[in-house]
Design a protein around this motif. Structure first.
Motif, mmCIF file in Angstrom:
data_model
loop_
_atom_site.group_PDB
_atom_site.id
_atom_site.type_symbol
_atom_site.label_atom_id
_atom_site.label_comp_id
_atom_site.label_asym_id
_atom_site.label_seq_id
_atom_site.Cartn_x
_atom_site.Cartn_y
_atom_site.Cartn_z
ATOM 1 N N ALA A 1 0.833 -1.213 0.000
ATOM 2 C CA ALA A 1 0.000 0.000 0.000
ATOM 3 C C ALA A 1 0.869 1.265 0.000
ATOM 4 O O ALA A 1 0.603 2.209 -0.735
ATOM 5 N N LEU A 2 1.924 1.254 0.825
ATOM 6 C CA LEU A 2 2.802 2.433 0.894
ATOM 7 C C LEU A 2 3.509 2.655 -0.446
ATOM 8 O O LEU A 2 3.620 3.785 -0.925
ATOM 9 N N GLN A 3 3.934 1.539 -1.033
ATOM 10 C CA GLN A 3 4.616 1.627 -2.320
ATOM 11 C C GLN A 3 3.694 2.223 -3.394
ATOM 12 O O GLN A 3 4.071 3.121 -4.131
ATOM 13 N N LYS A 4 2.448 1.708 -3.419
ATOM 14 C CA LYS A 4 1.514 2.214 -4.435
ATOM 15 C C LYS A 4 1.190 3.689 -4.199
ATOM 16 O O LYS A 4 0.992 4.447 -5.136
ATOM 17 N N ALA A 5 1.127 4.074 -2.927
ATOM 18 C CA ALA A 5 0.815 5.478 -2.616
ATOM 19 C C ALA A 5 2.032 6.382 -2.780
ATOM 20 O O ALA A 5 1.907 7.606 -2.721
ATOM 21 N N LYS A 6 3.194 5.741 -2.944
ATOM 22 C CA LYS A 6 4.466 6.477 -3.072
ATOM 23 C C LYS A 6 4.718 7.375 -1.861
ATOM 24 O O LYS A 6 5.099 8.549 -1.988
ATOM 25 N N VAL A 7 4.453 6.830 -0.679
ATOM 26 C CA VAL A 7 4.772 7.558 0.556
ATOM 27 C C VAL A 7 5.489 6.610 1.516
ATOM 28 O O VAL A 7 5.445 5.387 1.350
ATOM 29 N N GLY A 8 6.152 7.182 2.502
ATOM 30 C CA GLY A 8 6.814 6.378 3.536
ATOM 31 C C GLY A 8 6.059 6.509 4.843
ATOM 32 O O GLY A 8 5.164 7.360 4.973
ATOM 33 N N LEU A 9 6.439 5.694 5.827
ATOM 34 C CA LEU A 9 5.740 5.745 7.124
ATOM 35 C C LEU A 9 5.863 7.123 7.775
ATOM 36 O O LEU A 9 4.981 7.540 8.517
ATOM 37 N N ASN A 10 6.950 7.816 7.484
ATOM 38 C CA ASN A 10 7.130 9.151 8.071
ATOM 39 C C ASN A 10 6.099 10.157 7.576
ATOM 40 O O ASN A 10 5.890 11.193 8.191
ATOM 41 N N ASP A 11 5.481 9.846 6.428
ATOM 42 C CA ASP A 11 4.463 10.759 5.880
ATOM 43 C C ASP A 11 3.096 10.540 6.524
ATOM 44 O O ASP A 11 2.183 11.349 6.345
ATOM 45 N N ILE A 12 2.934 9.429 7.226
ATOM 46 C CA ILE A 12 1.604 9.070 7.747
ATOM 47 C C ILE A 12 1.277 9.932 8.969
ATOM 48 O O ILE A 12 2.051 10.004 9.926
ATOM 49 N N SER A 13 0.111 10.575 8.930
ATOM 50 C CA SER A 13 -0.281 11.467 10.029
ATOM 51 C C SER A 13 -1.029 10.726 11.138
ATOM 52 O O SER A 13 -1.070 11.186 12.278
ATOM 53 N N PHE A 14 -1.716 9.614 10.789
ATOM 54 C CA PHE A 14 -2.448 8.821 11.795
ATOM 55 C C PHE A 14 -2.714 7.444 11.196
ATOM 56 O O PHE A 14 -2.648 7.270 9.974
ATOM 57 N N ALA A 15 -2.991 6.483 12.068
ATOM 58 C CA ALA A 15 -3.312 5.139 11.573
ATOM 59 C C ALA A 15 -4.483 4.563 12.350
ATOM 60 O O ALA A 15 -4.614 4.798 13.563
ATOM 61 N N GLU A 16 -5.331 3.864 11.629
ATOM 62 C CA GLU A 16 -6.402 3.078 12.253
ATOM 63 C C GLU A 16 -5.958 1.622 12.132
ATOM 64 O O GLU A 16 -5.814 1.098 11.015
ATOM 65 N N ILE A 17 -5.686 0.969 13.263
ATOM 66 C CA ILE A 17 -5.179 -0.403 13.200
ATOM 67 C C ILE A 17 -6.193 -1.384 13.777
ATOM 68 O O ILE A 17 -7.044 -1.015 14.588
ATOM 69 N N HIS A 18 -6.059 -2.637 13.344
ATOM 70 C CA HIS A 18 -7.033 -3.675 13.689
ATOM 71 C C HIS A 18 -6.656 -4.291 15.043
ATOM 72 O O HIS A 18 -5.898 -5.247 15.124
ATOM 73 N N ASP A 19 -7.186 -3.707 16.111
ATOM 74 C CA ASP A 19 -6.847 -4.206 17.449
ATOM 75 C C ASP A 19 -8.044 -4.934 18.050
ATOM 76 O O ASP A 19 -8.549 -4.556 19.103
ATOM 77 N N SER A 20 -8.470 -6.007 17.392
ATOM 78 C CA SER A 20 -9.577 -6.792 17.947
ATOM 79 C C SER A 20 -9.182 -7.322 19.321
ATOM 80 O O SER A 20 -10.031 -7.534 20.186
ATOM 81 N N PHE A 21 -7.893 -7.575 19.493
ATOM 82 C CA PHE A 21 -7.325 -7.841 20.820
ATOM 83 C C PHE A 21 -6.099 -6.938 20.934
ATOM 84 O O PHE A 21 -5.409 -6.708 19.937
ATOM 85 N N SER A 22 -5.824 -6.447 22.139
ATOM 86 C CA SER A 22 -4.765 -5.444 22.286
ATOM 87 C C SER A 22 -3.422 -5.961 21.756
ATOM 88 O O SER A 22 -2.636 -5.194 21.208
ATOM 89 N N ILE A 23 -3.182 -7.283 21.896
ATOM 90 C CA ILE A 23 -1.911 -7.829 21.388
ATOM 91 C C ILE A 23 -1.831 -7.646 19.875
ATOM 92 O O ILE A 23 -0.756 -7.407 19.324
ATOM 93 N N TYR A 24 -2.979 -7.732 19.184
ATOM 94 C CA TYR A 24 -2.949 -7.534 17.730
ATOM 95 C C TYR A 24 -2.607 -6.079 17.387
ATOM 96 O O TYR A 24 -2.022 -5.794 16.343
ATOM 97 N N GLY A 25 -2.978 -5.157 18.278
ATOM 98 C CA GLY A 25 -2.590 -3.755 18.079
ATOM 99 C C GLY A 25 -1.079 -3.603 18.193
ATOM 100 O O GLY A 25 -0.434 -2.962 17.362
#
Ligand code: COA
Length: 390
Positions: A272-296
């Motif tokens: 996804a990052l490659q297709k968007a041509k951005v790096g993690l440093n460009d990301i302002s926020f993330a919604e992650i799949h934390d169905s259990f806190s360990i998965y977060g």
């Protein structure tokens, strides 16, 4: 039809997430859809298709074929809009967005609605745990007593042992989620929790406690996707889907190389990052799949926000709304809630609101790019989207 370069979200809507005893599957789904239509200012007769993310309506509500049902109940049965259900377990919503995105990218469609819905509270107790366990390998995991919480507990135990960390690393994810959800009017929970409350909450599957588990929520979310051509022609404002990645790995936990890494997430986020041509440093926020806190915790490391075993350096100080990388401004699965088929679409609702600067009290400052991460089951499939950019 001409090939469309970019795909935009031009409107969103959702029902409240929570225990909606008095409301039916179709009611909440149509509520979210109508709100999305209103917010985008489109006419239903201009829709080329509708994709519905849903995981368990057949088993929970005894209702299949919900694509057609929703279109009829929304009053557009005579407008000839093809409506299909997409199922990919707990990533059904993100999978539905992915398919809709491809349909516009291919040039076949211009305007598509994506809905996600789940009604989880029709059943309770063992019956619901058994149905939830259908997202695992029934023959080799669930038959022998494996439940989603039990599988996540295996990952948590191994992670804690190998990296010498305590429950607080996981609890920090839930505490952050509850804080953000308290500012989200559609969230299941609005209560703030402390680290002590999280760590000392009722045990569910050692070492996971109640506050390490996302709740079984009812809820529906909806978004409208449009081609670049439509956006320009109709003079709409929107948020671009800059890149997306979907990846697959072994189905059952025992087949994997690691109990605390999902290869599918590592790969999907890179794509996804490659297709968007951005790096993690460009990301302002993330919604992650934390169905259990360990998965977060695992997601932070698999995506690359933290090195393996080092999420502890991030979660206590850097994941808040003003932190280095704000995580789950919506409240995440833990506190916004977890209606399986809706959550993936709900992440897009949050991403849209954040980048449009419409997220109210939980607004991340200068939100430019968002990363959305959704997982099926214990990690067999991961879907990552990057939103934002010109
Ligand atoms: N976090 C915080 N509070 C929760 C909660 C959660 N995850 N789940 C339930 N509660 C609260 C309820 O709101 C209720 O509060 P109240 O008494 O003030 O009304 C109380 O706890 C009891 O709720 P109940 O519905 O009876 O809970 P439960 O014991 O049936 O279910 C879990 C709790 C953790 C077992 C259930 O939420 C669960 O199975 N979660 C995991 C979902 C899952 O398997 N996902 C698969 C992911 S891959």
């Amino acid at each position: 039809m001409q090939l469309s370069n970019d795909v935009f979200i031009i409107g969103t809507g959702e029902s409240k997430y929570g225990e909606l005893w008095e409301r039916s599957l179709r009611e909440i789904s149509v509520e979210a859809g109508l709100k999305a239509i209103e917010s985008s200012g489109i006419r239903t007769k201009d829709l080329d298709a509708i994709y519905m993310g849903n995981s368990l309506s057949g088993m929970i509500s005894g209702q299949e074929n919900i694509g057609a049902l929703m279109s009829d109940y929304a009053g557009i049965a005579d407008e000839d809009v093809p409506t299909l259900r997409i199922e990919a377990s707990t990533a059904s919503g993100a999978a539905a967005v992915y398919e809709a995105y491809l349909s516009i990218k291919s040039g076949e469609y211009d305007l598509v609605m994506v809905g996600g819905v789940e009604k989880m509270t029709e059943l309770y107790g063992n019956e619901m745990i058994d149905i939830s366990s259908s997202i695992l390998d029934r023959e080799w995991e669930a038959f022998f007593g494996g439940t989603p919480a039990a599988m996540a507990a295996l990952s948590a135990r191994k992670y804690m042992k190998d990296f010498g960390v305590g429950k607080d690393v996981m609890a920090a994810i839930s505490v952050n989620d509850h804080k953000n959800a308290s500012m989200n009017p559609t969230a299941h929970f609005s209560n703030i929790i402390t680290m002590e409350q999280a760590i000392n909450s009722t045990p569910v599957a050692e070492p996971l406690n109640l506050m390490d588990c996302a709740p079984q929520s009812d809820g529906a979310s909806s978004i409208i996707l449009a081609s670049e051509e439509f956006v320009k022609r109709e003079k709409k404002e929107g948020v671009k889907i800059a890149g997306s990645g979907i990846s697959q790995e072994y189905f059952a936990l025992h087949s994997r190389d690691s109990l605390y890494s999902m290869k599918s997430t590592v790969s999907a986020s890179r794509k996804a990052l490659q297709k968007a041509k951005v790096g993690l440093n460009d990301i302002s926020f993330a919604e992650i799949h934390d169905s259990f806190s360990i998965y977060g915790v695992m997601a932070l490391e698999d995506i690359g926000f933290a090195e393996r075993g080092k999420a502890k350096d991030l979660v206590f100080s850097d994941i808040g709304l003003k932190g280095r990388i704000p995580i789950n401004p919506s409240g995440g699965l833990k506190a916004k809630g977890f209606p399986y088929g809706a959550s993936g679409v709900g992440q897009f609702v949050e991403g849209y609101l954040q980048i449009m600067g419409k997220a109210g009290k939980r607004q991340v400052e200068n939100a430019k790019y968002g990363l959305l991460h959704s997982v099926a089951g214990t990690g067999s499939t991961s879907i990552v989207h990057i939103l934002g950019g010109e």
